[in-house]
Design a protein around this motif. Structure first.
Motif, PDB file in Angstrom:
ATOM      1  N   LYS A 112     -31.978 -65.887  58.076  1.00 56.54           N
ATOM      2  CA  LYS A 112     -32.296 -64.445  58.110  1.00 56.54           C
ATOM      3  C   LYS A 112     -31.486 -63.687  57.050  1.00 56.54           C
ATOM      4  O   LYS A 112     -32.017 -62.861  56.311  1.00 56.54           O
ATOM      5  CB  LYS A 112     -32.000 -63.881  59.505  1.00 56.54           C
ATOM      6  CG  LYS A 112     -32.320 -62.395  59.630  1.00 56.54           C
ATOM      7  CD  LYS A 112     -31.813 -61.813  60.940  1.00 56.54           C
ATOM      8  CE  LYS A 112     -32.738 -62.121  62.086  1.00 56.54           C
ATOM      9  NZ  LYS A 112     -32.317 -61.434  63.342  1.00 56.54           N
ATOM     10  N   GLY A 115     -32.880 -64.315  53.468  1.00 56.29           N
ATOM     11  CA  GLY A 115     -34.302 -64.112  53.221  1.00 56.29           C
ATOM     12  C   GLY A 115     -35.108 -65.390  53.131  1.00 56.29           C
ATOM     13  O   GLY A 115     -36.101 -65.460  52.391  1.00 56.29           O
ATOM     14  N   LYS A 117     -37.707 -68.000  54.526  1.00 55.94           N
ATOM     15  CA  LYS A 117     -38.880 -67.838  55.389  1.00 55.94           C
ATOM     16  C   LYS A 117     -38.787 -68.775  56.598  1.00 55.94           C
ATOM     17  O   LYS A 117     -38.801 -70.002  56.453  1.00 55.94           O
ATOM     18  CB  LYS A 117     -40.148 -68.125  54.585  1.00 55.94           C
ATOM     19  CG  LYS A 117     -41.424 -67.642  55.254  1.00 55.94           C
ATOM     20  CD  LYS A 117     -42.590 -67.672  54.271  1.00 55.94           C
ATOM     21  CE  LYS A 117     -43.855 -67.166  54.907  1.00 55.94           C
ATOM     22  NZ  LYS A 117     -44.980 -67.124  53.952  1.00 55.94           N
ATOM     23  N   THR A 118     -38.691 -68.180  57.790  1.00 56.97           N
ATOM     24  CA  THR A 118     -38.565 -68.971  59.014  1.00 56.97           C
ATOM     25  C   THR A 118     -39.207 -68.229  60.169  1.00 56.97           C
ATOM     26  O   THR A 118     -39.582 -67.051  60.042  1.00 56.97           O
ATOM     27  CB  THR A 118     -37.077 -69.285  59.310  1.00 56.97           C
ATOM     28  OG1 THR A 118     -36.997 -70.268  60.338  1.00 56.97           O
ATOM     29  CG2 THR A 118     -36.315 -68.042  59.727  1.00 56.97           C
ATOM     30  N   SER A 246     -44.205 -72.725  46.856  1.00 58.28           N
ATOM     31  CA  SER A 246     -43.800 -71.822  47.942  1.00 58.28           C
ATOM     32  C   SER A 246     -42.470 -72.267  48.539  1.00 58.28           C
ATOM     33  O   SER A 246     -41.594 -71.450  48.834  1.00 58.28           O
ATOM     34  CB  SER A 246     -44.865 -71.795  49.042  1.00 58.28           C
ATOM     35  OG  SER A 246     -46.062 -71.259  48.562  1.00 58.28           O
ATOM     36  N   ASP A 250     -39.497 -69.639  48.372  1.00 56.25           N
ATOM     37  CA  ASP A 250     -39.209 -68.959  49.643  1.00 56.25           C
ATOM     38  C   ASP A 250     -38.118 -69.635  50.463  1.00 56.25           C
ATOM     39  O   ASP A 250     -37.608 -69.045  51.408  1.00 56.25           O
ATOM     40  CB  ASP A 250     -40.486 -68.881  50.502  1.00 56.25           C
ATOM     41  CG  ASP A 250     -41.591 -68.068  49.842  1.00 56.25           C
ATOM     42  OD1 ASP A 250     -41.264 -67.191  49.025  1.00 56.25           O
ATOM     43  OD2 ASP A 250     -42.781 -68.320  50.139  1.00 56.25           O
ATOM     44  N   ILE A 251     -37.785 -70.890  50.113  1.00 60.20           N
ATOM     45  CA  ILE A 251     -36.854 -71.642  50.953  1.00 60.20           C
ATOM     46  C   ILE A 251     -35.722 -72.267  50.145  1.00 60.20           C
ATOM     47  O   ILE A 251     -34.543 -71.991  50.389  1.00 60.20           O
ATOM     48  CB  ILE A 251     -37.625 -72.732  51.749  1.00 60.20           C
ATOM     49  CG1 ILE A 251     -38.591 -72.044  52.726  1.00 60.20           C
ATOM     50  CG2 ILE A 251     -36.661 -73.662  52.480  1.00 60.20           C
ATOM     51  CD1 ILE A 251     -39.609 -72.949  53.361  1.00 60.20           C
ATOM     52  N   LYS A 279     -50.325 -69.200  57.225  1.00 64.35           N
ATOM     53  CA  LYS A 279     -49.590 -68.007  56.765  1.00 64.35           C
ATOM     54  C   LYS A 279     -48.534 -68.335  55.709  1.00 64.35           C
ATOM     55  O   LYS A 279     -47.814 -67.455  55.262  1.00 64.35           O
ATOM     56  CB  LYS A 279     -48.916 -67.317  57.953  1.00 64.35           C
ATOM     57  CG  LYS A 279     -49.875 -66.804  59.002  1.00 64.35           C
ATOM     58  CD  LYS A 279     -49.156 -66.001  60.080  1.00 64.35           C
ATOM     59  CE  LYS A 279     -48.272 -66.888  60.936  1.00 64.35           C
ATOM     60  NZ  LYS A 279     -47.581 -66.122  62.019  1.00 64.35           N
ATOM     61  N   GLY A 280     -48.417 -69.621  55.352  1.00 64.49           N
ATOM     62  CA  GLY A 280     -47.448 -70.006  54.339  1.00 64.49           C
ATOM     63  C   GLY A 280     -46.549 -71.136  54.796  1.00 64.49           C
ATOM     64  O   GLY A 280     -46.770 -71.749  55.842  1.00 64.49           O
ATOM     65  N   TYR A 282     -42.907 -72.449  56.055  1.00 61.48           N
ATOM     66  CA  TYR A 282     -41.736 -71.961  56.788  1.00 61.48           C
ATOM     67  C   TYR A 282     -40.695 -73.069  56.912  1.00 61.48           C
ATOM     68  O   TYR A 282     -41.032 -74.248  56.982  1.00 61.48           O
ATOM     69  CB  TYR A 282     -42.130 -71.518  58.203  1.00 61.48           C
ATOM     70  CG  TYR A 282     -42.970 -70.266  58.262  1.00 61.48           C
ATOM     71  CD1 TYR A 282     -42.401 -69.044  58.635  1.00 61.48           C
ATOM     72  CD2 TYR A 282     -44.335 -70.293  57.953  1.00 61.48           C
ATOM     73  CE1 TYR A 282     -43.169 -67.889  58.705  1.00 61.48           C
ATOM     74  CE2 TYR A 282     -45.105 -69.145  58.021  1.00 61.48           C
ATOM     75  CZ  TYR A 282     -44.516 -67.941  58.393  1.00 61.48           C
ATOM     76  OH  TYR A 282     -45.282 -66.795  58.459  1.00 61.48           O
TER      77      TYR A 282
END
Length: 420
Positions: A112, A115, A117-118, A246, A250-251, A279-280, A282
């Motif tokens: 969190k 940032g 993505k989880t 992604s 994002d990760i 949705k992507g 995670y």
């Protein structure tokens, strides 16, 4: 070089197999030991306890040049820090970084903060408050996780409120996973396909390895109880170029940012457990060591010498290394003892391991070598690994290898690598 590998499972056998191919390596010790040492040159088992001081003493007395940690408990306990204090070279995260695996609560807050993505989540250290929260949860299924180390089994997907409340009781009241359940993470259920991406890091860069797909449930079609993993394929066909981008954006990249910001400085492995959804992509969890059984499928596809990756990590030069992969698919199927993952049999004689051909691999997990014979001694007994130019060929070859191996009550899933 003299190398010490810490751990006991199929992963450690695979690491020893890969490292033994380096001509500079004179001797490899595995502690607390793996029966697969009987199948490898230069490898010897050492019966050490889970005491870090004992490992430090052994490394000093036996002039160990490098220690490679496979199992997670000693990483979380701080084995890397103790080796560093004693001037010993060790590959793995220090205690500060290992908490990313050791505490799911900490790792979720880390995600969190940076940032990453989880899934949406809440953390509880009180069972009644956790149940009160669940009473207001509208969107089932829901995921309940023991925060600490639970040998890959501390995650429960509850289909309804009754199952979720039972999960809290099992984890926090009945302590089914011991101290691992003193805190729980409750999070939204993500519907999709799981992927594993192992990676090496020198804390300046993260270098992802080939993707993999684990099959965690005991039953076919992903049914029944969670296990440590019943099989794996690599590369993962769901990890497309788009998914990989992604993951990086994002990760992986924000994880590196967090590692730097928190002052984590280590040379080791980060395992990203992913969920690919509509949705992507995670992040489900971090592991801070090579995965089992992912390692058994991924390492044989690595063209590079494994110690080359380790040395580049120690030199903080991973960014300069070109990692090369064989243009093949790998399939690993786990042969388990009857009754696993609950009460299972031990002591059954294993035959046929010696029948593996040159392009087939058998990695020993839960077995012992006694009076010239391999005998079952754990839940996940062995890993049958084979290869092919296509996934279908690799799967076919893995099951053909497994047909050569026998022990009473051997169980294995027949759908490893099945793609929807």
């Amino acid at each position: 070089m003299r190398v010490l590998i810490v751990g006991a499972g199929g992963r450690e056998h695979a690491i020893a197999w890969k490292i033994s191919q380096n001509e500079k390596v004179e001797k490899i010790f595995i502690a607390p030991g793996n029966a697969g040492a009987e199948l490898l040159p230069k490898v010897e088992n050492v019966n050490l306890s889970n005491n870090i001081d004992e490992y430090v003493k052994f490394a000093k007395e036996n002039n160990i040049d490098l220690t490679f940690v496979g199992s997670e408990e000693l990483l979380v306990a701080g084995i890397v820090d103790e080796f560093h204090k004693n001037g010993l070279k060790i590959f793995g995260p220090n205690k500060q970084a290992a908490i990313l695996e050791g505490s799911k609560a900490y790792s979720k807050d880390f995600m969190k903060k940076y940032g990453i993505k989880t899934a949406v989540y809440e953390i509880f250290d009180n069972a009644e408050k956790a149940k009160e929260f669940l009473n207001n949860w509208k969107d089932f299924p829901v995921v309940v996780k023991a925060s600490g180390l639970a040998a890959g089994k501390g995650v429960i997907i509850a289909q309804n409120l009754d199952e979720a409340i039972k999960a809290i009781d099992d984890i926090m009241i009945d302590e089914k996973f011991g101290n691992a359940g003193s805190q729980v993470v409750i999070e939204e259920f993500l519907d999709g396909v799981e992927a594993s991406i192992l990676s090496f890091t020198d804390s300046k860069i993260i270098v992802p390895l080939l993707s993999a797909k684990d099959h965690k449930k005991i039953g076919e079609n992903e049914t029944g109880l969670n296990t440590g993993g019943m099989g794996v394929i690599s590369p993962n066909p769901y990890v497309t170029d788009e998914v990989f981008e992604s993951f990086k954006n994002d990760i992986m990249n924000p994880t590196l940012k967090g590692i730097k910001a928190e002052g984590m400085d280590f040379e080791g492995v980060i395992f990203f457990g992913l969920m690919i959804t509509e949705k992507g992509v995670y992040l489900l969890e971090y592991n801070m060591r090579l995965g089992d059984p992912e390692t058994q499928a991924v390492l044989p596809l690595l063209e590079n010498d494994l110690l080359e990756l380790v040395e580049y990590s120690f030199d903080k030069k991973l960014s300069e290394l070109n990692v090369i992969w064989k243009p093949l698919h790998a399939c690993c199927v786990v042969g388990a003892a009857k009754g696993y993952p609950e009460t299972y049999r031990k002591g059954d004689i294993i035959t046929g391991i010696e029948n593996a051909s040159d392009n087939e691999l058998v990695f020993i997990a839960g077995a012992k070598f006694e009076n010239g014979k391999f005998k079952t001694n754990g839940g996940r007994v062995l890993n049958a690994v084979a290869f092919g130019e296509t996934l279908d060929e690799a799967k076919k070859n893995a099951y053909k290898l497994l047909d050569k191996i026998k022990f009473d009550g051997m169980y294995f899933r027949k759908d490893i690598g099945r793609i929807k």
